[in-house]
Scaffold this active site. Sequence first.
Site, mmCIF file in Angstrom:
data_model
loop_
_atom_site.group_PDB
_atom_site.id
_atom_site.type_symbol
_atom_site.label_atom_id
_atom_site.label_comp_id
_atom_site.label_asym_id
_atom_site.label_seq_id
_atom_site.Cartn_x
_atom_site.Cartn_y
_atom_site.Cartn_z
ATOM 1 N N ARG A 6 58.850 100.132 3.944
ATOM 2 C CA ARG A 6 58.899 99.844 5.379
ATOM 3 C C ARG A 6 59.795 98.637 5.669
ATOM 4 O O ARG A 6 60.272 98.487 6.790
ATOM 5 C CB ARG A 6 57.482 99.568 5.915
ATOM 6 N N ASP A 53 55.921 85.807 6.696
ATOM 7 C CA ASP A 53 56.306 87.049 6.018
ATOM 8 C C ASP A 53 56.830 86.817 4.603
ATOM 9 O O ASP A 53 56.995 87.781 3.856
ATOM 10 C CB ASP A 53 57.375 87.793 6.842
ATOM 11 N N ARG A 91 44.963 92.314 14.445
ATOM 12 C CA ARG A 91 46.124 91.713 15.116
ATOM 13 C C ARG A 91 46.069 92.088 16.591
ATOM 14 O O ARG A 91 46.565 93.128 17.002
ATOM 15 C CB ARG A 91 47.408 92.191 14.448
ATOM 16 N N CYS A 137 50.992 97.341 9.345
ATOM 17 C CA CYS A 137 50.296 96.615 8.274
ATOM 18 C C CYS A 137 49.014 95.992 8.813
ATOM 19 O O CYS A 137 49.045 95.167 9.726
ATOM 20 C CB CYS A 137 51.194 95.510 7.716
ATOM 21 N N LYS A 182 64.742 94.139 9.964
ATOM 22 C CA LYS A 182 63.746 95.120 10.407
ATOM 23 C C LYS A 182 63.102 94.705 11.729
ATOM 24 O O LYS A 182 63.030 95.504 12.673
ATOM 25 C CB LYS A 182 62.647 95.265 9.347
ATOM 26 N N ASN A 183 62.645 93.455 11.787
ATOM 27 C CA ASN A 183 61.863 93.065 12.964
ATOM 28 C C ASN A 183 62.714 92.911 14.220
ATOM 29 O O ASN A 183 62.190 92.865 15.329
ATOM 30 C CB ASN A 183 61.030 91.811 12.676
HETATM 31 N N1 EPU Z 1 48.280 87.068 18.390
HETATM 32 C C1 EPU Z 1 47.262 87.071 19.293
HETATM 33 N N2 EPU Z 1 47.382 87.817 20.440
HETATM 34 C C2 EPU Z 1 48.487 88.541 20.707
HETATM 35 C C3 EPU Z 1 49.540 88.544 19.778
HETATM 36 C C4 EPU Z 1 49.414 87.794 18.623
HETATM 37 O O1 EPU Z 1 46.245 86.423 19.090
HETATM 38 O O2 EPU Z 1 48.541 89.198 21.754
HETATM 39 C C5 EPU Z 1 48.191 86.266 17.166
HETATM 40 C C6 EPU Z 1 48.184 87.127 15.915
HETATM 41 O O3 EPU Z 1 46.892 87.581 15.583
HETATM 42 C C7 EPU Z 1 48.743 86.184 14.891
HETATM 43 C C8 EPU Z 1 49.743 85.361 15.680
HETATM 44 O O4 EPU Z 1 49.360 85.480 17.034
HETATM 45 O O5 EPU Z 1 47.744 85.333 14.417
HETATM 46 C C9 EPU Z 1 51.186 85.785 15.521
HETATM 47 O O6 EPU Z 1 51.370 87.135 15.864
HETATM 48 P P1 EPU Z 1 52.722 87.701 16.467
HETATM 49 O O7 EPU Z 1 52.414 88.391 17.752
HETATM 50 O O8 EPU Z 1 53.793 86.652 16.411
HETATM 51 O O9 EPU Z 1 53.066 88.765 15.406
HETATM 52 P P2 EPU Z 1 53.488 90.208 15.646
HETATM 53 O O10 EPU Z 1 54.377 90.345 16.832
HETATM 54 O O11 EPU Z 1 52.300 91.046 15.566
HETATM 55 C C10 EPU Z 1 55.717 89.894 14.248
HETATM 56 C C11 EPU Z 1 56.271 90.614 13.069
HETATM 57 C C12 EPU Z 1 55.452 90.301 11.843
HETATM 58 C C13 EPU Z 1 55.429 88.790 11.621
HETATM 59 C C14 EPU Z 1 54.975 88.054 12.889
HETATM 60 C C15 EPU Z 1 55.056 86.553 12.764
HETATM 61 C C16 EPU Z 1 57.138 92.615 14.066
HETATM 62 C C17 EPU Z 1 56.984 94.057 14.308
HETATM 63 N N3 EPU Z 1 56.208 92.035 13.340
HETATM 64 O O12 EPU Z 1 54.387 90.396 14.359
HETATM 65 O O13 EPU Z 1 56.082 90.915 10.758
HETATM 66 O O14 EPU Z 1 54.538 88.478 10.575
HETATM 67 O O15 EPU Z 1 55.750 88.496 14.017
HETATM 68 O O16 EPU Z 1 56.367 86.155 12.510
HETATM 69 O O17 EPU Z 1 58.110 92.015 14.516
HETATM 70 C C18 EPU Z 1 56.207 91.851 8.621
HETATM 71 O O18 EPU Z 1 57.420 92.015 8.827
HETATM 72 O O19 EPU Z 1 55.661 92.017 7.490
HETATM 73 C C19 EPU Z 1 55.347 91.441 9.718
HETATM 74 C C20 EPU Z 1 54.038 91.557 9.684
#
Ligand code: EPU
Length: 417
Positions: free
Chosen positions: A396, A304, A121, A116, A22-23
């Site tokens: 999802r 995750d 975030r 989610c 998915k991601n």
């Molecule tokens: N963060 C910041 N600032 C940013 C971006 C992130 O402070 O600009 C922080 C977040 O708050 C968090 C950490 O950095 O504490 C990690 O966030 P990241 O940006 O890596 O996560 P994401 O891109 O929002 C993706 C996956 C998530 C998965 C995370 C970590 C997607 C669409 N989502 O999220 O997947 O948990 O990476 O591996 O790719 C899921 O599949 O259930 C899911 C939530």
Amino acid sequence: MEKLMISGGRPLRGTVTISGAKNSAIALIPAAILAESEVVLDNLPHLSDVAVYSEILEELGARVSWEESQMRIDPSNIRSIPMPNGPVKMLRASYYMMGALLGRFNEAIIGLPGGCNFEPRPIDQHIKGFEALGATVTNEHGAIHLKATELRGAKIYLDVSSVGATINIMLAATRAKGLTTIENAAKEPEIIDVATLLNSMGASIKGAGTETIRIEGVKELKGCRHSIIPDRIQAGTYMIAAAATRGDVMIDGIIPKHLEALTAKLLEMGVSVEELDESIRVIGTSRYEHVDVKALVYPGFPTDIQSPMTSLLTQAEGVSVLSDFVYSNRFKHVPELVRMGAKIRVEGRSAIIEGSSLNAAKVKAADLRAGAALVVAGLTVESGVTEISGVELIDRGYDNLVTNLRMLGADVWRQVE
Ligand code: EPU
């Protein structure tokens, strides 16, 4: 609205084949915007987030056809139409529209993402990257406006190794002028998958999968064909479910290396795990040791799968401590597990889990992975039926969940509420 009904207590047995990630999928689909001709994606998972993304691309003028696990995207007629509302609000990963449209058209208007909401975030690191590349970024009534006269390569240091920010900056930088370097980049396998697609399209990206990614901008990208990597989170969830039900399951069509952190923890608990070339066999047993788990960025234990792991740890003897160092409060599954008889308390970033058997109850999935935790929990319950509402959130991220679980011998069905 549907509920998921589980009459648990049956060990899962058999083989489950895992779909594409998915991601990855929800980053690869917007990446196609950057090409001038057709992009074909194979091994696409059948998930609601993927359907929403194809709708978004069609709204922009792309021709999208999706048959079985293949999606064809012809982006030749795409325009950067403002999208302050609508489907972009339905998923978190709509933030990739910012990088992709900025990279192709030097401008984009995209509503702040949904998805989610287990905790705030932020996307400050994405914005910082776009600004470093020369874009002006403003937030107008909840929509992000991005505009650049010309994108120019830059050196960007991420304060946190964010998956989303790393991919988004790669998308925006592929067609920028000159060299972009992302330092402290996230190393997740999905980042390598996106870089592989972009390089097949003609981009010049080196170092994906390490903490330094170098992107030499190119003028134009062409279409290509790409097969999406297997979903390590779905695979991990089935591994956990196999152990929790003390079953014997072959998880097939995967890259075992992506699951090493989970495999190591399962072995430490006393679960039997056999790694093969493209599959992992998990054989459960009657007694598990308690373990401590720390969810970290890749190659650490994935955040995750910490929620389903919480459910498995209720089946271990003694007290386990599971901490999440990626998200500070991703524990919405805990109160629901407690309703099922689990002995868990949350202290700061950690869940303290005391082994105990679980009972059937009516519970609610508060987010995708919290829902997966409840499914694993329901499968362990010896008598009665566990009713899980909020199934649309589980859909999802898990395709064919009911079919797969039934094939493994579980007594699971959907019921209209
Ligand atoms: N963060 C910041 N600032 C940013 C971006 C992130 O402070 O600009 C922080 C977040 O708050 C968090 C950490 O950095 O504490 C990690 O966030 P990241 O940006 O890596 O996560 P994401 O891109 O929002 C993706 C996956 C998530 C998965 C995370 C970590 C997607 C669409 N989502 O999220 O997947 O948990 O990476 O591996 O790719 C899921 O599949 O259930 C899911 C939530």
